[in-house]
Design a protein around this motif. Structure first.
Motif, PDB file in Angstrom:
ATOM      1  N   VAL A  32      73.040  97.887  93.757  1.00 14.18           N
ATOM      2  CA  VAL A  32      73.895  98.855  92.810  1.00 14.18           C
ATOM      3  C   VAL A  32      72.925 100.137  93.197  1.00 14.18           C
ATOM      4  CG1 VAL A  32      74.826  99.767  90.940  1.00 14.18           C
ATOM      5  CG2 VAL A  32      74.868  97.252  91.607  1.00 14.18           C
ATOM      6  N   GLY A  33      71.517 100.188  92.780  1.00 13.69           N
ATOM      7  CA  GLY A  33      70.762 101.408  92.776  1.00 13.69           C
ATOM      8  C   GLY A  33      70.768 102.064  94.106  1.00 13.69           C
ATOM      9  N   ASP A  34      70.582 101.317  95.087  1.00 18.86           N
ATOM     10  CA  ASP A  34      70.737 102.007  96.491  1.00 18.86           C
ATOM     11  C   ASP A  34      71.910 102.671  96.748  1.00 18.86           C
ATOM     12  OD1 ASP A  34      68.044 100.986  96.957  1.00 18.86           O
ATOM     13  OD2 ASP A  34      68.644  99.258  98.129  1.00 18.86           O
ATOM     14  N   GLN A  35      73.083 101.919  96.162  1.00 14.50           N
ATOM     15  CA  GLN A  35      74.292 102.563  96.708  1.00 14.50           C
ATOM     16  C   GLN A  35      74.591 103.871  95.727  1.00 14.50           C
ATOM     17  OE1 GLN A  35      77.277  99.423  96.668  1.00 14.50           O
ATOM     18  NE2 GLN A  35      76.473  98.528  98.734  1.00 14.50           N
ATOM     19  N   VAL A  36      74.410 103.909  94.358  1.00 11.53           N
ATOM     20  CA  VAL A  36      74.451 105.090  93.601  1.00 11.53           C
ATOM     21  C   VAL A  36      73.433 106.035  93.976  1.00 11.53           C
ATOM     22  CG1 VAL A  36      73.962 105.745  91.324  1.00 11.53           C
ATOM     23  CG2 VAL A  36      75.202 103.466  91.539  1.00 11.53           C
ATOM     24  N   TRP A  37      72.359 105.707  94.354  1.00 12.06           N
ATOM     25  CA  TRP A  37      71.381 106.825  95.112  1.00 12.06           C
ATOM     26  C   TRP A  37      72.022 107.483  96.221  1.00 12.06           C
ATOM     27  CZ3 TRP A  37      67.831 110.236  94.736  1.00 12.06           C
ATOM     28  CH2 TRP A  37      67.073 110.706  96.067  1.00 12.06           C
ATOM     29  N   SER A  38      72.807 106.601  97.120  1.00 15.25           N
ATOM     30  CA  SER A  38      73.382 107.268  98.333  1.00 15.25           C
ATOM     31  C   SER A  38      74.331 108.272  97.943  1.00 15.25           C
ATOM     32  CB  SER A  38      73.791 106.106  99.303  1.00 15.25           C
ATOM     33  OG  SER A  38      74.966 105.609  98.540  1.00 15.25           O
ATOM     34  N   HIS A  81      82.244 101.681  90.367  1.00 21.80           N
ATOM     35  CA  HIS A  81      82.497 101.511  88.895  1.00 21.80           C
ATOM     36  C   HIS A  81      81.636 102.450  88.109  1.00 21.80           C
ATOM     37  CE1 HIS A  81      83.740  99.788  85.073  1.00 21.80           C
ATOM     38  NE2 HIS A  81      82.478  99.895  84.777  1.00 21.80           N
ATOM     39  N   VAL A  82      80.308 102.452  88.663  1.00 21.48           N
ATOM     40  CA  VAL A  82      79.237 103.305  88.305  1.00 21.48           C
ATOM     41  C   VAL A  82      79.768 104.877  88.382  1.00 21.48           C
ATOM     42  CG1 VAL A  82      76.759 104.086  87.956  1.00 21.48           C
ATOM     43  CG2 VAL A  82      77.532 101.707  88.237  1.00 21.48           C
ATOM     44  N   VAL A  83      79.870 105.069  89.712  1.00 25.12           N
ATOM     45  CA  VAL A  83      79.959 106.377  90.159  1.00 25.12           C
ATOM     46  C   VAL A  83      81.385 106.814  89.377  1.00 25.12           C
ATOM     47  CG1 VAL A  83      80.958 107.835  92.143  1.00 25.12           C
ATOM     48  CG2 VAL A  83      79.130 106.143  92.375  1.00 25.12           C
ATOM     49  N   LYS A  84      82.509 106.150  89.055  1.00 26.33           N
ATOM     50  CA  LYS A  84      83.696 106.432  88.443  1.00 26.33           C
ATOM     51  C   LYS A  84      83.179 106.991  86.738  1.00 26.33           C
ATOM     52  CE  LYS A  84      87.356 104.308  88.881  1.00 26.33           C
ATOM     53  NZ  LYS A  84      88.144 103.079  89.379  1.00 26.33           N
ATOM     54  N   ALA A  85      82.363 105.916  86.294  1.00 22.37           N
ATOM     55  CA  ALA A  85      82.122 106.192  84.981  1.00 22.37           C
ATOM     56  C   ALA A  85      81.155 107.649  84.700  1.00 22.37           C
ATOM     57  CB  ALA A  85      80.794 105.065  84.610  1.00 22.37           C
ATOM     58  N   VAL A  86      80.368 107.918  85.683  1.00 23.70           N
ATOM     59  CA  VAL A  86      79.629 109.270  85.779  1.00 23.70           C
ATOM     60  C   VAL A  86      80.601 110.277  85.873  1.00 23.70           C
ATOM     61  CG1 VAL A  86      78.222 110.634  87.193  1.00 23.70           C
ATOM     62  CG2 VAL A  86      77.527 108.057  86.794  1.00 23.70           C
ATOM     63  N   ALA A 100      72.249 112.807  87.100  1.00 20.27           N
ATOM     64  CA  ALA A 100      72.718 111.536  86.361  1.00 20.27           C
ATOM     65  C   ALA A 100      73.030 110.361  87.363  1.00 20.27           C
ATOM     66  CB  ALA A 100      74.290 111.822  85.711  1.00 20.27           C
ATOM     67  N   LEU A 101      73.742 110.820  88.346  1.00 23.51           N
ATOM     68  CA  LEU A 101      73.776 109.652  89.332  1.00 23.51           C
ATOM     69  C   LEU A 101      72.314 109.172  89.750  1.00 23.51           C
ATOM     70  CD1 LEU A 101      76.536 111.116  91.568  1.00 23.51           C
ATOM     71  CD2 LEU A 101      76.602 108.856  90.477  1.00 23.51           C
ATOM     72  N   GLU A 102      71.368 110.034  89.940  1.00 17.11           N
ATOM     73  CA  GLU A 102      70.127 109.863  90.471  1.00 17.11           C
ATOM     74  C   GLU A 102      69.361 108.849  89.254  1.00 17.11           C
ATOM     75  OE1 GLU A 102      65.900 111.780  91.900  1.00 17.11           O
ATOM     76  OE2 GLU A 102      67.120 112.851  90.641  1.00 17.11           O
ATOM     77  N   ARG A 103      69.338 109.362  88.064  1.00 14.28           N
ATOM     78  CA  ARG A 103      68.799 108.686  86.783  1.00 14.28           C
ATOM     79  C   ARG A 103      69.436 107.027  86.886  1.00 14.28           C
ATOM     80  NH1 ARG A 103      66.111 110.434  82.616  1.00 14.28           N
ATOM     81  NH2 ARG A 103      66.942 109.246  81.409  1.00 14.28           N
ATOM     82  N   LEU A 104      70.766 106.976  87.031  1.00 16.01           N
ATOM     83  CA  LEU A 104      71.357 105.602  86.716  1.00 16.01           C
ATOM     84  C   LEU A 104      70.944 104.934  88.045  1.00 16.01           C
ATOM     85  CD1 LEU A 104      74.682 106.669  85.872  1.00 16.01           C
ATOM     86  CD2 LEU A 104      73.301 105.208  84.474  1.00 16.01           C
ATOM     87  N   SER A 105      70.673 105.236  89.173  1.00 11.16           N
ATOM     88  CA  SER A 105      70.018 104.344  90.471  1.00 11.16           C
ATOM     89  C   SER A 105      68.807 104.216  90.220  1.00 11.16           C
ATOM     90  CB  SER A 105      69.847 105.622  91.501  1.00 11.16           C
ATOM     91  OG  SER A 105      68.925 104.860  92.661  1.00 11.16           O
ATOM     92  N   VAL A 180      66.679 114.998  95.184  1.00 10.08           N
ATOM     93  CA  VAL A 180      67.819 115.627  94.849  1.00 10.08           C
ATOM     94  C   VAL A 180      67.423 117.026  94.247  1.00 10.08           C
ATOM     95  CG1 VAL A 180      69.304 113.510  95.081  1.00 10.08           C
ATOM     96  CG2 VAL A 180      68.457 114.655  92.784  1.00 10.08           C
ATOM     97  N   ARG A 181      68.489 118.106  94.655  1.00  7.61           N
ATOM     98  CA  ARG A 181      68.283 119.373  94.049  1.00  7.61           C
ATOM     99  C   ARG A 181      66.850 119.910  94.503  1.00  7.61           C
ATOM    100  NH1 ARG A 181      69.674 119.386  87.750  1.00  7.61           N
ATOM    101  NH2 ARG A 181      69.762 121.491  88.321  1.00  7.61           N
TER     102      ARG A 181
END
Length: 273
Positions: A32-38, A81-86, A100-105, A180-181
């Motif tokens: 999940v972390g890898d994919q949210v990071w992507s 699901h995580v990305v949609k929540a973000v 926020a996506l990075e922190r959740l990853s 990122v950023r």
């Protein structure tokens, strides 16, 4: 973290918690972390996509639906699901969305480390890697080079860390190197270390000494600091012969400097005055 960001991040974080608690915790947090990071990288590199997913004129459910149309089938259902929540939260700008996506990853990888009883190891290794980067100008320059491909930076970090480090350390250090950023790797690693401390409900003390502390000395220091701050304190020890003797303790913005070099500096200033 300002209050508006904190509220939005809390709502987004619930999405990650739901995923990781699903079916008794059988979901792989690292995946999940890898994919949210992507997705964080995708959002960071595509201004149009970022503006669409952070568009305050759209309702949160509409933004989540857009994310599902764009990413469905390209990442796992759990990551989606995580990305949609973000994206369902309200963010001050596209930068906050990517952050926020990075922190959740990062949090997903820290949960993975915790489940395998190596979260403390990961925290120590990330700290040591951050010190290596700070003390090696050539490495710092290589990781800061915006023209260098992300894969090259990732490969460099993996060569440096993969032999003895925990897999989560390698993943997170590589993420920090790619970034990122446009954030510098040293700053990103510091943020990751703050997250690791938060996950464990502890504070981190950077302890500088002239010689290495014994295990007993370090444990005594941790216990003393934990009593003083009424929270568990994790210590990262830096050996610096220039301090001559004594110790320096940094916890957040607070510094307790009992080193000989500091006392000598004070004496010199008094004599000069």
């Amino acid at each position: 973290m300002d209050s508006a960001y904190r509220r939005s991040y809390h709502g987004a974080r619930e999405g990650l918690e739901q995923v990781l608690q699903h079916e008794g915790g059988s979901v792989d947090p690292a995946r999940v972390g890898d994919q949210v990071w992507s997705v964080a990288r995708l959002v960071d590199g595509n201004a149009v996509l970022a503006r669409t997913l952070a568009d305050p004129s759209r309702e949160g459910q509409e933004r989540a639906a857009i994310a599902e149309r764009l990413l469905g089938g390209k990442v796992s259902d759990e990551a989606l699901h995580v990305v949609k929540a973000v994206v369902a939260q309200r963010w001050a700008g596209t930068g906050d969305l990517a952050t926020a996506l990075e922190r959740l990853s990062v949090e997903a990888h820290l949960v993975h480390a915790h489940r395998h009883e190596r979260l403390g190891q990961v925290e120590d290794e990330l700290f040591r890697f951050s010190r290596i980067v700070q003390s090696a100008p050539e490495l710092q320059a290589a990781l800061a080079d915006r023209r260098a491909p992300a894969d090259a930076k990732r490969a460099l970090v993996e060569r440096l860390l993969s032999v003895k480090s925990a897999p989560e350390t390698v993943r997170l250090a590589a993420q920090a190197a790619v970034g990122v950023r446009g954030s510098r790797v040293e700053r990103t690693l510091a943020a990751y270390l703050e997250q690791a401390a938060e996950v464990q409900d502890q504070v981190t003390a950077i302890v500088t000494t002239a010689v290495p502390l014994s295990d007993e000395q370090e444990e005594t220091l941790r216990a003393t600091l934990s009593r003083q701050y009424s929270r568990t304190v994790h210590t990262n020890v830096v050996v610096d012969p220039d301090v001559v003797g004594g110790i320096r303790v940094e916890i957040g913005d607070e510094v307790i400097d009992g080193t000989v070099s500091h006392r000598l500096d004070q004496a010199r200033r008094l004599m000069a005055g």
